[in-house]
Design a protein around this motif. Structure first.
Motif, PDB file in Angstrom:
ATOM      1  N   ARG A 192       8.071  12.943  53.835  1.00  0.00           N
ATOM      2  CA  ARG A 192       8.917  12.377  53.673  1.00  0.00           C
ATOM      3  C   ARG A 192       8.206  11.269  55.121  1.00  0.00           C
ATOM      4  O   ARG A 192       6.841  11.921  55.602  1.00  0.00           O
ATOM      5  CB  ARG A 192       9.652  13.325  55.202  1.00  0.00           C
ATOM      6  N   TYR A 193       8.661   9.589  54.638  1.00  0.00           N
ATOM      7  CA  TYR A 193       8.295   8.311  55.737  1.00  0.00           C
ATOM      8  C   TYR A 193       9.130   7.282  55.770  1.00  0.00           C
ATOM      9  O   TYR A 193       9.977   8.103  54.828  1.00  0.00           O
ATOM     10  CB  TYR A 193       7.096   8.485  54.288  1.00  0.00           C
ATOM     11  N   TRP A 194       8.794   6.962  56.587  1.00  0.00           N
ATOM     12  CA  TRP A 194       9.911   5.664  56.541  1.00  0.00           C
ATOM     13  C   TRP A 194       8.453   4.536  56.854  1.00  0.00           C
ATOM     14  O   TRP A 194       7.383   4.338  57.017  1.00  0.00           O
ATOM     15  CB  TRP A 194       9.977   5.739  58.695  1.00  0.00           C
ATOM     16  N   ALA A 195       9.072   3.027  56.305  1.00  0.00           N
ATOM     17  CA  ALA A 195       8.416   1.836  56.083  1.00  0.00           C
ATOM     18  C   ALA A 195       8.184   1.947  57.233  1.00  0.00           C
ATOM     19  O   ALA A 195       8.943   1.507  58.509  1.00  0.00           O
ATOM     20  CB  ALA A 195       9.458   1.035  55.560  1.00  0.00           C
TER      21      ALA A 195
END
Length: 516
Positions: free
Chosen positions: A14-17
């Motif tokens: 999971r990642y966020w910009a």
């Protein structure tokens, strides 16, 4: 975070910009993600990929799995009807290269190591002349090619030249030499190579630079083609012959286009006797501002002669419905009188040899009747332009005239002259009539319904369709060339079943727009 059952395996990331890099409003492009997922599923047979977009109220979900691998990729990419099956070619080759290797003492020492390169290729030839080629290295796309693509083109050209020379008498090839563009015309191919530590040119990894790959791919292509062309199977023999015939036809077309290129210049009908006699040319020799009207029938031509501005408007009449070039071969298209006349008058060649800068007119305007047959003729003309003069469409230089459907004459009282109103649809006509009834104004009955351009007099045709001050033109645009090609193949191609299904389902068809 907690215990997981032994049977539940895998990795979730999971990642966020990072908002320091991505500006406000940046978002994932769903279509780009779909294209990348589909491509990866083609390149890794049996791999299933699902994309679930939960951003909106209605979730969008797509899943991909292709057990056929790049063979299915070729069928997906192909823009035209096939003349061969999708051929699959595979091979391996060993090579040596010197690379720095980390030793036990921590030193990097240049060492010669042996590598192996695996080649996997799928291709097919179609009836068109466009080339669709995709190349990959370890599933990494190389849109600008590299040594693997150079090897493929060299191996293919060498083999095809040898085959044409061997069968020159049968193919009537003469002493002319096949060029790369002749062999690649109508080809759809996907090439993948797998090798350890590939060398790329530049940081974007768009060009493969490993030198040894060129020879390995060229040898694989030459060997696999030799097996295919010498096969005793009936299908292989027939398809191999069709490929050679197509290559020779493309070679002859290229040579013919080159020979005529210098003679296709901007001249009027008196200076150039090779132009069709039925062309009514304009006086201006300047491309910019000049217009060529393709007119349906001789009756409309007579009226258009009187309605045009002869300084910059030229007329070319065609008889009825031209050849459906989506189904016909190049030779059939060139032997068709109407198609050949249109290509000759525009004067910029056709197919791969088309040069939009050589076109003799700034605008080409299709002027057909406002009925079903007129719409069919316009579609056939669009198919011709799309397949053989596409740069004209891409440059926005192809237009459709918009003639009116009805003529309403409003009766004014006393000596005041009557007014004329033209309408372009049934709904617009009813709106005008209702407005006249409400204002209690009289009009001539019955309302004139134009069944064809020949029913108008010169003043009416000029005012509504040809005079720049009053007319309306529809510019033909190509938003997405690949999707447009698929639509043309669906509507105008050889495969009847998908077209029947499309018509039966009625998808995208507005019954109100059908003139019955």
């Amino acid at each position: 975070m907690g215990k997981v059952a032994k049977a539940r395996t895998g990795t979730r990331i999971r990642y966020w910009a990072d908002r320091q890099i991505f500006t406000k409003g940046a978002a994932f492009g769903f279509d780009d993600l779909i294209a990348r997922a589909r491509q990866t599923a083609f390149l890794v047979p049996g791999l299933g990929i699902e994309i679930d977009d939960r951003r909106g109220e209605e979730h969008a979900r797509e899943s991909f799995r292709f057990d056929g691998g790049i063979s299915e990729f070729v069928d997906f990419l192909a823009p035209d009807a096939a003349i061969t099956d999708t051929w699959r070619m595979q091979g391996t080759g060993a090579y040596k290269e010197t690379v720095p290797v980390l030793q036990e003492n921590g030193h990097m020492v240049s060492t010669e190591v042996e590598r192996e390169c695996e080649v996997d290729l799928a291709l097919r030839w179609g009836q068109g002349y466009e080339t669709v080629f995709r190349s990959f290295v370890n599933i990494i796309a190389t849109p600008k090619g590299g040594t693997h693509q150079n090897g493929f083109e060299a191996g293919l050209l060498k083999f095809v030249r040898a085959e044409v020379e061997k069968n020159a008498r049968k193919l009537k090839a003469g002493n002319d030499k096949v060029e790369k563009e002749d062999a690649l015309a109508g080809l759809t191919a996907v090439l993948t190579v797998r090798l350890p530590e590939p060398q790329f040119e530049g940081q974007t990894k768009e060009v493969l630079g490993t030198p040894a790959v060129r020879a390995i791919v060229a040898n694989t292509v030459a060997k696999q083609f030799a097996e295919r062309f010498t096969s005793a199977k009936r299908d292989d023999k027939a398809q191999s012959a069709l490929v050679l015939e197509k290559v020779v036809a493309e070679m002859k077309s290229r040579i013919s286009a080159r020979a005529h290129k210098e003679t296709q210049r901007r001249k009027n009908a008196l200076e150039n006797s090779s132009l069709p006699a039925k062309l009514v040319d304009c006086r201006s020799k300047e491309t910019e501002g000049s217009e060529l009207f393709i007119v349906e029938g001789d009756s409309a031509l007579g009226t258009a002669k009187l309605a045009r501005d002869s300084e910059y408007q030229a007329l070319l009449p065609i008889r009825g419905k031209i050849l459906n070039v989506q189904k016909a071969s190049v030779s059939d298209m060139l032997s068709n009188t109407e198609c050949a006349s249109i290509i000759q008058v525009i004067g910029a060649g056709s197919g791969r040899s088309f040069e939009v800068d050589q076109a003799r007119y700034g605008k080409v305007i299709m002027m057909s009747d406002a009925d079903v047959d007129g719409a069919h003729i316009r579609t056939l003309l669009l198919t011709l332009f799309f397949r053989y003069m596409r740069p004209m469409v891409e440059a926005g230089r192809i237009f459709a005239a918009v003639p009116p459907l009805h003529r309403v004459v409003i009766i004014n009282p006393g000596s005041k002259p009557n007014e004329t109103v033209y309408t372009y649809s049934e709904a617009e006509l009813q709106g005008v009539l209702k407005q006249l009834d409400r204002s209690k104004r009289r009009y001539q009955d019955p309302i004139q319904r134009y069944k064809g351009l020949g029913e108008m007099d010169a003043d009416q045709l000029a005012e509504t369709t040809m005079d720049r001050r009053h007319r309306t033109l529809r510019r033909v645009n190509i938003g997405d060339a690949e999707n447009a090609a698929r639509v043309f193949e669906l509507l105008m191609g050889n495969d009847v079943a998908p077209r029947k299904e499309f018509i039966t389902a009625g998808e995208g068809l507005d019954r109100e727009r059908i003139d019955v």
